[in-house]
Design a protein around this motif. Structure first.
Motif, short mmCIF file in Angstrom:
data_model
loop_
_atom_site.label_atom_id
_atom_site.label_comp_id
_atom_site.label_asym_id
_atom_site.label_seq_id
_atom_site.Cartn_x
_atom_site.Cartn_y
_atom_site.Cartn_z
N UNK A 66 -44.76 -4.55 -57.87
CA UNK A 66 -46.08 -3.95 -58.06
C UNK A 66 -46.13 -3.26 -59.42
N UNK A 67 -47.19 -3.51 -60.18
CA UNK A 67 -47.42 -2.83 -61.46
C UNK A 67 -48.68 -1.99 -61.33
N UNK A 68 -48.59 -0.73 -61.74
CA UNK A 68 -49.73 0.18 -61.72
C UNK A 68 -50.04 0.59 -63.15
N UNK A 69 -51.29 0.42 -63.56
CA UNK A 69 -51.73 0.85 -64.89
C UNK A 69 -52.61 2.08 -64.73
N UNK A 70 -52.21 3.15 -65.40
CA UNK A 70 -52.89 4.43 -65.26
C UNK A 70 -52.11 5.32 -64.32
N UNK A 71 -51.70 6.50 -64.79
CA UNK A 71 -50.88 7.39 -63.97
C UNK A 71 -51.50 8.77 -63.88
N UNK A 72 -52.82 8.79 -63.67
CA UNK A 72 -53.49 10.04 -63.31
C UNK A 72 -53.27 10.29 -61.83
N UNK B 52 -48.81 4.27 -68.60
CA UNK B 52 -49.92 5.13 -68.98
C UNK B 52 -49.78 5.44 -70.47
N UNK B 53 -50.91 5.60 -71.15
CA UNK B 53 -50.86 5.82 -72.60
C UNK B 53 -50.41 7.23 -72.97
N UNK B 54 -50.38 8.15 -72.00
CA UNK B 54 -49.98 9.53 -72.28
C UNK B 54 -48.46 9.67 -72.21
N UNK B 55 -47.87 10.39 -73.16
CA UNK B 55 -46.42 10.55 -73.21
C UNK B 55 -45.88 11.24 -71.96
N UNK B 56 -46.61 12.24 -71.47
CA UNK B 56 -46.13 13.01 -70.32
C UNK B 56 -46.09 12.18 -69.05
N UNK C 101 -43.82 -0.06 -77.38
CA UNK C 101 -43.64 0.51 -78.72
C UNK C 101 -45.00 0.78 -79.36
N UNK C 102 -45.68 1.76 -78.80
CA UNK C 102 -47.02 2.13 -79.27
C UNK C 102 -47.14 3.64 -79.30
N UNK C 103 -48.05 4.15 -80.13
CA UNK C 103 -48.30 5.58 -80.15
C UNK C 103 -48.93 6.01 -78.84
N UNK C 104 -48.61 7.22 -78.42
CA UNK C 104 -49.23 7.76 -77.21
C UNK C 104 -50.59 8.34 -77.57
N UNK C 105 -51.42 8.51 -76.53
CA UNK C 105 -52.81 8.94 -76.76
C UNK C 105 -53.14 10.14 -75.89
N UNK C 106 -52.55 11.27 -76.21
CA UNK C 106 -52.83 12.49 -75.47
C UNK C 106 -54.22 13.00 -75.80
#
Length: 382
Positions: A167-173, A194-198, A214-219
């Motif tokens: 299972x793959x989940x995109x988005x970790x809110x 998730x695009x957020x580093x945390x 290998x992408x910048x995070x988007x906090x």
């Protein structure tokens, strides 16, 4: 003081804004609680349960109410019948409800939108977006397990070993983390991005494997991610494609209130998935994370079934209503201070950060600036 619990009128809405076990919290603050008959029917709550809890069943519950609470916004006709000085609390997607916002303004109604409650520590117990996302995330994982024609867990038997589902989940809110936790409890092997580093640490804490790109995070602010450029989005899709191709089930949960959901997965990416694969797009109502998903429908893309979420918390109205009602009680409690003699009154402090942040209309004016500009701009063009 009188709080009215409205019967929901929007199609497909099964929740109710107050549950019997919390009526006592409101009466304890000094309110009379009136409930429109049948308000809890779709959540399997009988009128008699409200009466036993101390509420009054009244077809004219909204007449003369100090405060009207609902899940969805009131319909326009009902809003126009409210007396000046009445207050309302509900979800209120202001950019989609210009006529309703204008009716509240013109009718002297003070309206509060629960999705505008600021995401600060003091407001966590009033955060209806999070409480409903919790329900939606659980529901997504259960839907994926139900649609997938194989086991989620590893099974080792005398007849052989059945491998676990991937299972793959995109988005970790909130929704994504709950989907991860539920899929893990069901025994699947889960990875998530998730695009957020945390988020990587949060994903790992749920027992899933974080996907590192290998992408910048988007906090961003308020716990949400910043909007990404199209170049970054394209590169992200390219890097995610191999993970999605190997997944038996893909669950997408990325959404930002007030904006269209980011398109994370293209039709071509879904077409790489194996026969019998399942995709669950929680964000289908707000534009969709998956290209081609349709809210409220199951469509086939390549070899995969794609389930588009529509008012997902309402599909589990019992727990969703209970959580939402607690959010309402906590918000009403904030708005009901006691004087030096302990006498309470409904007197929201307009300078309080939570009250001010969630207020849409008050004193015949639109207080929420983006909504005011949109509504007045629309009126100027008519």
């Amino acid at each position: 003081m009188r709080i009215a619990v409205a019967r929901e009128t929007r199609d497909g809405e099964s929740r109710v804004a107050m549950v019997p076990e919390l009526v006592g919290k409101l009466t304890g603050l000094g309110y009379d609680v009136a409930v429109e008959p049948g308000a809890g029917n779709h959540a399997l709550i009988a009128d008699e349960e409200y009466a036993e809890a101390g509420a009054v069943l009244d077809e004219a519950a909204l007449d003369g109410a100090t405060l009207v609470v609902s899940v969805q916004p009131l319909d326009l006709a009902t809003a126009r019948r409210l007396a000046p000085g009445t207050s309302t609390i509900s979800f209120l997607p202001t950019m989609l409800e210009h006529d309703l916002v204008a009716a509240y303004r013109d009718g002297g109604v003070t309206s509060y939108a629960v999705e505008l409650v600021p995401r600060i520590s003091r407001a966590q117990s009033m955060d209806a977006l999070s409480s409903q996302a919790l329900v939606a995330g659980y529901r997504c994982a259960v839907v994926a397990a139900g649609m997938l024609r194989r086991f989620f867990p590893l099974n080792m038997t005398a007849a052989g070993t059945v491998q676990p589902a991937q299972v793959v989940v995109l988005g970790a809110g909130v929704a994504g983390l709950q989907a991860i936790a539920t899929a893990k409890r069901l025994g699947a092997v889960v990875s998530a991005y998730d695009v957020r580093a945390a988020a990587a640490e949060e994903i790992a804490s749920m027992g899933a494997k974080p996907i590192h790109l290998e992408l910048e995070t988007l906090e961003g602010s308020g716990g949400y991610a910043r909007e990404m450029t199209e170049d970054r989005a394209a590169r992200q899709r390219e890097l995610l494609a191999p993970y999605i191709a190997k997944a038996d089930a893909l669950i997408t949960t990325a959404a930002v209130p007030g904006r269209a959901a980011p398109m994370l997965v293209t039709r071509e990416m879904v077409e790489l998935m194996s026969p019998g694969s399942v995709v669950v797009d929680l964000a289908a109502e707000s534009g969709g994370n998956v290209e081609g998903s349709v809210a409220g429908e199951v469509v086939r893309i390549g070899n995969a079934q794609v389930w588009g979420g529509r008012n997902v918390p309402s599909q589990m109205p019992g727990p969703a209503s209970r959580l939402y009602a607690q959010n309402i009680v906590n918000l009403v409690t904030l708005m009901t201070p006691a004087d030096e003699e302990g006498v309470t009154s409904f007197a929201p402090d307009p300078d309080d950060e939570i009250v001010a942040g969630s207020c849409v209309t008050r004193d015949g004016a639109i207080q929420h600036e983006p909504t005011r500009l949109a509504v007045e701009g629309e009126a100027a063009h008519e």
